[in-house]
Write a protein that holds these residues in place. Structure first.
Motif, PDB file in Angstrom:
ATOM      1  N   GLU A 135      11.686 -13.079  -7.770  1.00  0.00           N
ATOM      2  CA  GLU A 135      10.889 -13.287  -6.557  1.00  0.00           C
ATOM      3  C   GLU A 135      11.813 -13.560  -5.362  1.00  0.00           C
ATOM      4  O   GLU A 135      12.885 -14.152  -5.522  1.00  0.00           O
ATOM      5  CB  GLU A 135       9.936 -14.466  -6.764  1.00  0.00           C
ATOM      6  N   PRO A 136      11.394 -13.180  -4.131  1.00  0.00           N
ATOM      7  CA  PRO A 136      10.162 -12.426  -3.857  1.00  0.00           C
ATOM      8  C   PRO A 136      10.428 -10.922  -3.957  1.00  0.00           C
ATOM      9  O   PRO A 136      11.395 -10.418  -3.382  1.00  0.00           O
ATOM     10  CB  PRO A 136       9.833 -12.821  -2.416  1.00  0.00           C
ATOM     11  N   ASN A 137       9.601 -10.233  -4.707  1.00  0.00           N
ATOM     12  CA  ASN A 137       9.706  -8.775  -4.756  1.00  0.00           C
ATOM     13  C   ASN A 137       8.472  -8.111  -4.152  1.00  0.00           C
ATOM     14  O   ASN A 137       8.370  -6.897  -4.120  1.00  0.00           O
ATOM     15  CB  ASN A 137       9.912  -8.280  -6.186  1.00  0.00           C
ATOM     16  N   TYR A 138       7.539  -8.923  -3.680  1.00  0.00           N
ATOM     17  CA  TYR A 138       6.340  -8.454  -2.971  1.00  0.00           C
ATOM     18  C   TYR A 138       5.489  -7.505  -3.798  1.00  0.00           C
ATOM     19  O   TYR A 138       4.843  -6.606  -3.273  1.00  0.00           O
ATOM     20  CB  TYR A 138       6.729  -7.820  -1.629  1.00  0.00           C
TER      21      TYR A 138
ATOM     22  N   ASP B 151       0.814  -1.210   0.000  1.00  0.00           N
ATOM     23  CA  ASP B 151       0.000   0.000   0.000  1.00  0.00           C
ATOM     24  C   ASP B 151       0.850   1.264   0.000  1.00  0.00           C
ATOM     25  O   ASP B 151       0.331   2.370  -0.156  1.00  0.00           O
ATOM     26  CB  ASP B 151      -0.920   0.023   1.223  1.00  0.00           C
ATOM     27  N   THR B 152       2.148   1.131   0.214  1.00  0.00           N
ATOM     28  CA  THR B 152       3.011   2.313   0.312  1.00  0.00           C
ATOM     29  C   THR B 152       4.262   2.240  -0.544  1.00  0.00           C
ATOM     30  O   THR B 152       4.852   3.280  -0.858  1.00  0.00           O
ATOM     31  CB  THR B 152       3.458   2.536   1.777  1.00  0.00           C
ATOM     32  N   ASP B 153       4.686   1.034  -0.930  1.00  0.00           N
ATOM     33  CA  ASP B 153       6.012   0.906  -1.551  1.00  0.00           C
ATOM     34  C   ASP B 153       6.170   1.726  -2.834  1.00  0.00           C
ATOM     35  O   ASP B 153       7.181   2.420  -3.015  1.00  0.00           O
ATOM     36  CB  ASP B 153       6.352  -0.573  -1.809  1.00  0.00           C
ATOM     37  N   ILE B 154       5.176   1.682  -3.724  1.00  0.00           N
ATOM     38  CA  ILE B 154       5.296   2.412  -4.981  1.00  0.00           C
ATOM     39  C   ILE B 154       5.162   3.911  -4.756  1.00  0.00           C
ATOM     40  O   ILE B 154       5.791   4.715  -5.463  1.00  0.00           O
ATOM     41  CB  ILE B 154       4.245   1.927  -6.005  1.00  0.00           C
ATOM     42  N   GLU B 155       4.373   4.311  -3.757  1.00  0.00           N
ATOM     43  CA  GLU B 155       4.268   5.744  -3.445  1.00  0.00           C
ATOM     44  C   GLU B 155       5.608   6.301  -2.994  1.00  0.00           C
ATOM     45  O   GLU B 155       5.955   7.441  -3.317  1.00  0.00           O
ATOM     46  CB  GLU B 155       3.207   5.975  -2.371  1.00  0.00           C
ATOM     47  N   TYR B 156       6.361   5.525  -2.222  1.00  0.00           N
ATOM     48  CA  TYR B 156       7.700   5.977  -1.826  1.00  0.00           C
ATOM     49  C   TYR B 156       8.567   6.209  -3.064  1.00  0.00           C
ATOM     50  O   TYR B 156       9.335   7.178  -3.141  1.00  0.00           O
ATOM     51  CB  TYR B 156       8.370   4.930  -0.922  1.00  0.00           C
ATOM     52  N   ILE B 157       8.456   5.321  -4.042  1.00  0.00           N
ATOM     53  CA  ILE B 157       9.236   5.467  -5.270  1.00  0.00           C
ATOM     54  C   ILE B 157       8.820   6.727  -6.020  1.00  0.00           C
ATOM     55  O   ILE B 157       9.681   7.496  -6.485  1.00  0.00           O
ATOM     56  CB  ILE B 157       9.068   4.223  -6.170  1.00  0.00           C
ATOM     57  N   TYR B 158       7.514   6.970  -6.155  1.00  0.00           N
ATOM     58  CA  TYR B 158       7.065   8.161  -6.882  1.00  0.00           C
ATOM     59  C   TYR B 158       7.537   9.444  -6.194  1.00  0.00           C
ATOM     60  O   TYR B 158       7.924  10.411  -6.854  1.00  0.00           O
ATOM     61  CB  TYR B 158       5.542   8.147  -7.022  1.00  0.00           C
ATOM     62  N   GLN B 159       7.500   9.462  -4.861  1.00  0.00           N
ATOM     63  CA  GLN B 159       8.012  10.636  -4.146  1.00  0.00           C
ATOM     64  C   GLN B 159       9.486  10.867  -4.480  1.00  0.00           C
ATOM     65  O   GLN B 159       9.912  11.993  -4.741  1.00  0.00           O
ATOM     66  CB  GLN B 159       7.853  10.439  -2.637  1.00  0.00           C
ATOM     67  N   GLU B 160      10.254   9.799  -4.444  1.00  0.00           N
ATOM     68  CA  GLU B 160      11.682   9.906  -4.756  1.00  0.00           C
ATOM     69  C   GLU B 160      11.901  10.398  -6.185  1.00  0.00           C
ATOM     70  O   GLU B 160      12.767  11.251  -6.449  1.00  0.00           O
ATOM     71  CB  GLU B 160      12.355   8.539  -4.554  1.00  0.00           C
TER      72      GLU B 160
END
Length: 284
Positions: free
Chosen positions: A143-146, A107-116
């Protein structure tokens, strides 16, 4: 994960474009947001999301068939049981001591990337190459990359040379209707307070990295709600605020679309339910 204070500096730059600079020459059309207060609210957003995410993991997948969990299960060991655990998890708030770092989840991992990527590229509008390069830099292919469903498919499509929005088209991504983008793009609403139009413009390509049509519209709905939080009447109750935000953002769900039908059904069921605490009947 970057420190929040680092991200806030860029957020305030975005606020200048999305809020303080308006097309009208009339002073009364200018909306101003207190920077210090907004920074505190951003910190509250991340804290609330982390608590909700990790608390929710206690029950995710615990009941896939009726009877489903209800309020009466709170405080009991009726949660998920993971391999190696002797007992089911306690259903309670999951908190991290002050000063410690919250872990990421899907729920947060890709958002952290977009912020960066926004900070790194000093832009409010990411292009296809920036998104691809960021995903491939920060996420491993093996795998595993979640990653799950549409996110996982889009990652491998980008590794093969496809760029957003082609990575969300049905002929390329069979998982395009999954809700991955709904979970990974709401941050753009917070980066464009008071301006859902610009928030959705910012989020368009990140959404179209994994979502198309129904799943795209659901994502835009949530982006709009997050942008509108800054202008909701503070005198309203929490319930009234939520109803107002949802009503304002529902225009992003086209009439006749599946998400609009879902929205209308859930709202109608809730309004017709004499017991407003009986959320389980609407869920069921």
């Amino acid at each position: 994960m970057r420190r929040l204070s680092h991200i806030v500096l860029f957020v305030l730059l975005i606020v200048q474009f999305s809020c303080f600079v308006r097309p009208s020459a009339h002073a009364e059309d200018i909306l101003a947001i207190d920077r210090e207060a907004y920074q505190e609210k951003l910190e509250g957003f991340w804290l609330g999301q982390c608590i909700a995410n990790w608390t929710g993991l206690r029950t995710e997948g615990a009941r896939k068939q009726p009877p489903f969990l209800t309020d009466s299960d709170w405080g009991k060991r009726n949660g998920q049981k993971y391999p190696g655990q002797e007992t089911k998890q306690m259903i309670e708030f999951v908190l991290v001591p002050r000063g410690e770092v919250w872990g990421a989840d899907d729920d947060t991992d890709i958002e952290y990337i977009y912020q960066e990527l926004l900070v790194q590229n000093q832009t409010a509008l990411l292009n296809p190459e920036q998104i691809r390069d960021g995903w491939l830099r920060h996420i491993k292919l093996e795998e595993p990359n979640y990653l799950w469903v549409s996110n996982e498919t889009a990652l491998h499509l980008m590794a093969k040379g496809l760029l957003p929005p082609e990575t969300s088209l049905p002929e390329n991504n069979k998982n395009y209707l999954k809700i991955d983008a709904q979970l990974t793009t709401e941050i753009f609403g917070l980066l464009s307070p008071t301006r859902p139009d610009f928030a959705i413009e910012m989020a368009n390509l990140p959404i179209r990295t994994t979502a198309y049509q129904d799943s795209q519209w659901i994502s835009e709905f949530y982006v709009a709600m997050h942008a509108l939080v800054s202008v909701v009447d503070p005198e309203l109750s929490s319930k009234e605020k939520m109803f107002w935000l949802a009503d304002q953002a529902k225009s992003k769900l086209p009439e006749g679309s599946v998400p609009r039908k879902i929205y209308d059904f859930v709202l109608a069921h809730y309004l017709s339910n004499a017991d407003k605490d009986d959320w389980e009947s609407t869920r069921d």
